[in-house]
Design a protein around this motif. Structure first.
Motif, mmCIF file in Angstrom:
data_model
loop_
_atom_site.group_PDB
_atom_site.id
_atom_site.type_symbol
_atom_site.label_atom_id
_atom_site.label_comp_id
_atom_site.label_asym_id
_atom_site.label_seq_id
_atom_site.Cartn_x
_atom_site.Cartn_y
_atom_site.Cartn_z
ATOM 1 N N GLY A 187 0.829 -1.200 0.000
ATOM 2 C CA GLY A 187 0.000 0.000 0.000
ATOM 3 C C GLY A 187 0.863 1.249 0.000
ATOM 4 O O GLY A 187 1.948 1.266 0.589
ATOM 5 N N ARG A 189 -9.669 7.796 3.106
ATOM 6 C CA ARG A 189 -8.616 7.922 2.093
ATOM 7 C C ARG A 189 -7.811 9.203 2.297
ATOM 8 O O ARG A 189 -6.598 9.244 2.126
ATOM 9 N N TRP A 228 -4.326 7.979 1.142
ATOM 10 C CA TRP A 228 -4.104 6.530 1.117
ATOM 11 C C TRP A 228 -4.593 5.958 -0.208
ATOM 12 O O TRP A 228 -5.603 6.402 -0.738
ATOM 13 N N ASP A 229 -3.904 4.899 -0.717
ATOM 14 C CA ASP A 229 -4.470 4.176 -1.858
ATOM 15 C C ASP A 229 -5.321 3.001 -1.345
ATOM 16 O O ASP A 229 -5.374 2.735 -0.138
ATOM 17 N N LEU A 288 -3.584 0.266 0.762
ATOM 18 C CA LEU A 288 -3.223 0.663 2.114
ATOM 19 C C LEU A 288 -4.456 0.707 3.015
ATOM 20 O O LEU A 288 -4.403 0.316 4.195
ATOM 21 N N ILE A 289 -5.570 1.154 2.476
ATOM 22 C CA ILE A 289 -6.820 1.156 3.246
ATOM 23 C C ILE A 289 -7.183 -0.273 3.641
ATOM 24 O O ILE A 289 -7.590 -0.532 4.785
ATOM 25 N N PHE A 348 1.154 5.633 0.375
ATOM 26 C CA PHE A 348 0.534 6.852 0.905
ATOM 27 C C PHE A 348 1.389 8.052 0.528
ATOM 28 O O PHE A 348 2.566 7.929 0.191
ATOM 29 N N TRP A 405 -3.826 8.482 11.343
ATOM 30 C CA TRP A 405 -2.958 7.319 11.069
ATOM 31 C C TRP A 405 -2.241 6.879 12.335
ATOM 32 O O TRP A 405 -2.185 5.692 12.655
ATOM 33 N N TYR A 419 -4.908 -1.579 6.505
ATOM 34 C CA TYR A 419 -5.242 -1.037 7.820
ATOM 35 C C TYR A 419 -6.686 -1.347 8.227
ATOM 36 O O TYR A 419 -7.081 -1.067 9.349
#
Length: 784
Positions: free
Chosen positions: A197, A225, A210-211, A214-215, A199, A232, A218
């Protein structure tokens, strides 16, 4: 191409009137516009006009714009030198402005679009003032062109009378864009494959983008996003938060990149371990930013920890083993079962005695001894019986050699004797004969008379070049030759034997590799009902698809496979594949009543045979085991008899192969009650020429009929064979006259083609004659 592609003929303009986007101006208005360019009151001065014209011309040439001007009212078309250069034309080359000819130069995929775009551009549609397309360059390649144009004069009906524009070569721009798109696709694919991911954090504004990956890592919602940096940090495990925050702050202040590992609490509450790498940069607006990648390494860290624990444990155990080794070193040179020196001790003694022989000019003889039939005793009577035999063999070897000789057990049922001699061959041969003679004597064990023997390979060498390792290898080669020559014998090493044995050993290695690579495959030879010539079954034959030598029959590998004790493995592989093939043929609509497979004597002795066959879930009555000629049906041991009973319980039929030349007697047939017996091909071959052979075969068929045993004739190779066997009342036929062995892939096509029934086929003619001569089948045949 610009001018050409925008040039509509007057006829087309009349057929396609254009909506007037810009109303025509009055002449006075046009004159006022011309006099007001760049704030100049008028163009009355010719030198000023020339200067301005030169300035615009240089500007256009310098910008790479190709100018085109289509004046339909005056029927004039103008194309600048740059316009021509874009297309590979010479500056003085004529451009006739033929629309249809130019249209053929447009890329076929763009042609319809360009036709529509020109019509809309000529109509003054602002959406088509600029459009892009591909045109063929004079040297053959495609050029991307950006066409800009618009009407500048109209008639009283609002139809464009003059269209002016520029063409620009944007091939480089397109290639750059495609290259960037490819790089973007590759990067996205790489990130997707590696599950990384990405960021981008704006430090000055406190936001993080965030892409999707990555979402997902997490476990957050898509609404997160664009989130604050604090949001974070709140996902970081509380025990790691201060460390992570300090690392980020320190490296941001130093304007450097960094990497770290930390734990997070996902949105769903799961704890995961994240590995992160970040790079610091300042964007074009002067904002400080971090771009980074995160990926989930929870499983990797767990594996790393497991490996570390395993390493620590292994090191602790190694320390224990070293300590134990020191305390039992004095026992490490002897075999625990027989009390003989072991391989380690042999290596030490072999090195010392070789050095002594080299120094004193003596000869060193090595006898490599392997017990015959030991495995059968071990498998049938158990390991305790095998241990008893090994202890007995060790005693015989001690008693058969001199006190100065050395004997060791090097593993399993193998022993080595070292002898130092001055006149070698005769003395060593006497020792070998004595060992074989004593080991052949029967041994009593729990009421059983156990018999085994020994094969011995002998190698002798002397002189300063004596090589003990090669000598031991030579003895092993001689042993291999002794075992291959009939066992219970000894052989001296020779170079000729070495070449033969090495070839055999190479083949043995290739057999083992072939088993790993599934190179052993089934071939199928159909068996036919003698009366109807319908397929009554198929015999499964083992073939070796050798990577170098092609398809090999069993006579090329069976003996060595027996020595390797892998015949049972080959049998099992062939059976499994044959069952699978039969099921596949049935799914395709081919009814195969049964398949028969060969089974070796060693496999019939396998105590696990019944368990292995049950796991295959064989449908009763669909599989037959052919007992090979090497199996004596009159002298079956308990293990074989027990397995034969298990086969019948599993619904697996028994066939006696090579009847008439093998080991089966009438008494054994009565005891075994096989489903089928197969007449050996040697009795079939001379049927057409020998009345005695026909009488013998008829007798065998009558015996089978009286015992309710089907009779199959092998080696049916001619039409006479088919006819005679039908007349003699044989039940089934097998041989080249009807079908040769074939692979499983060819079998369905063979069945569909029914080549054995073709009018031109000999078997078909015989079948027709038989049907004319026989009114109806006998009751015995019909019942089958």
């Amino acid at each position: 191409m610009e001018g050409l592609h925008t040039a509509l003929t007057p006829e087309k303009r009349e057929r396609a009137p254009v909506k007037q986007s810009h109303p025509p101006k009055a002449a006075a208005d046009v004159n006022r516009d011309e006099q007001a360019v760049d704030g100049v009151a008028s163009y009355t001065d010719d030198s000023d006009i020339t200067e301005r014209e030169s300035r615009w011309n240089y500007a256009l040439v310098g910008s790479g714009l190709g100018v085109w001007d289509h004046n339909y009212r005056l029927d004039k078309k103008f194309y600048s030198q740059t316009w021509k250069s874009i297309r590979g034309m010479a500056p003085d080359e004529e451009a006739d402005g033929d629309y249809e000819a130019w249209l053929q130069l447009v890329h076929p995929d763009d042609r319809d679009f360009v036709v529509n775009a020109i019509e809309r551009q000529n109509a003054g549609d602002p959406d088509y003032h600029i459009f892009e397309y591909r045109e063929r360059h004079k040297d053959g390649h495609w050029v991307w062109i950006e066409c800009r144009g618009a009407p500048v004069e109209w008639d009283e009906n609002g139809v464009a009378q003059r269209v002016v524009g520029t063409d620009t070569d944007i091939t480089g721009r397109k290639e750059t864009a495609e290259m960037l798109a490819q790089l973007s696709r590759r990067l996205d694919l790489a990130l997707q494959i590696s599950d990384i991911g990405v960021f981008e954090a704006d430090i000055d504004h406190g936001t993080v983008e965030w892409d999707d990956r990555l979402i997902a890592i997490y476990g957050l919602e898509d609404a997160d996003r664009f989130s604050a940096a604090d949001a974070w940090l709140s996902t970081v495990h509380p025990d790691d938060r201060d460390r992570v925050s300090e690392t980020v702050e320190r490296n941001v202040n130093n304007e450097t990149g960094f990497h770290q590992e930390f734990r997070i609490i996902r949105g769903d509450g799961a704890e995961r371990i994240i590995r992160a790498r970040s790079a610091f940069f300042i964007d074009g607006n002067g904002c400080r930013k971090l771009i980074g990648a995160n990926w989930d390494v929870t499983e990797e860290v767990a594996l790393r920890n497991d490996l570390r624990r395993a390493k620590d444990l292994a090191e602790a155990r190694n320390r224990e083993l070293e300590a134990a080794k020191e305390s039992i070193e004095h026992l490490a040179f002897h075999d625990y079962l027989t009390g003989l020196p072991n391989r380690r001790y042999l290596d030490k003694m072999l090195e010392g005695r070789s050095a002594h022989c080299r120094e004193e000019g003596l000869a060193l003889a090595i006898l490599h001894i392997d017990l015959d039939r030991f495995k059968q005793i071990n498998d049938t009577l158990g390991h305790r019986a095998g241990d008893h035999m090994l202890k007995h063999a060790a005693k015989v070897l001690r008693d058969s050699i001199r006190a100065t000789d050395f004997v060791a057990r090097i593993g399993g049922d193998e022993f080595v004797v070292l002898c130092i001699v001055d006149t070698p061959s005769k003395k060593i041969a006497t020792v070998a004969e004595r060992i074989i003679r004593e080991l052949r004597k029967p041994i009593k064990y729990e009421g059983h008379d156990c018999r085994f023997g020994a094969s011995i390979g002998i190698a002798i060498d002397s002189g300063p070049k004596l090589d003990e390792k090669q000598l031991l290898l030579n003895a092993d080669i001689a042993l291999y030759r002794a075992k291959g020559s009939g066992r219970n014998r000894y052989e001296f090493f020779s170079n000729a034997a070495r070449r033969t044995i090495l070839t055999a050993k190479r083949l043995a290695d290739e057999i083992l590799i072939g088993l790993e690579r599934s190179e052993f495959v089934p071939f199928y030879q159909p068996q036919f009902d003698a009366r109807t010539l319908d397929i009554a079954g198929i015999e499964t034959l083992a073939r070796w698809q050798h990577p170098e030598h092609g398809l090999l029959a069993p006579d090329r590998f069976l003996d060595i496979a027996e020595d390797l004790d892998v015949v049972s493995t080959i049998d099992a592989l062939i059976l499994e594949q044959a069952i699978a093939d039969r099921k596949a043929w049935i799914r395709e609509g081919f009814a195969i009543p049964r398949i028969s497979v060969n089974v070796s004597g060693r496999r019939l002795s396998d105590p696990q045979l019944g368990k292995k066959l049950r796991s295959l879930k064989i449908e009763p009555g669909t599989v037959s085991f052919e007992l090979l000629e090497s199996i004596s049906l009159d002298d079956c041991d308990e293990a074989v008899s027990a397995n034969l009973k298990k086969l019948k319980k599993l619904g697996i039929d028994i066939e006696v192969d090579d009847f008439g030349t093998g080991h089966a007697s009438i008494v054994s047939l009565l005891r075994l009650s096989p489903k089928t017996l197969k007449i050996d091909r040697e009795l079939i071959r001379h049927l057409p020429q020998s009345a005695e052979q026909r009488k013998l075969v008829r007798s065998i068929i009558e015996i089978g009929r009286s015992l309710n045993i089907l009779v199959t004739a092998e080696g049916v190779e001619t039409a006479d064979h088919v006819r005679i066997l039908q007349e003699l009342g044989c039940d089934m036929l097998q041989g080249y006259a009807l079908a040769r062995p074939m692979s499983g892939l060819k079998f369905p096509a063979f069945i569909r083609g029914e080549s054995w029934r073709q009018p031109e086929g000999e078997a078909r003619a015989l079948q027709t004659d038989l049907r004319r001569s026989v009114g109806r089948p006998t009751s015995k045949t019909a019942s089958r």
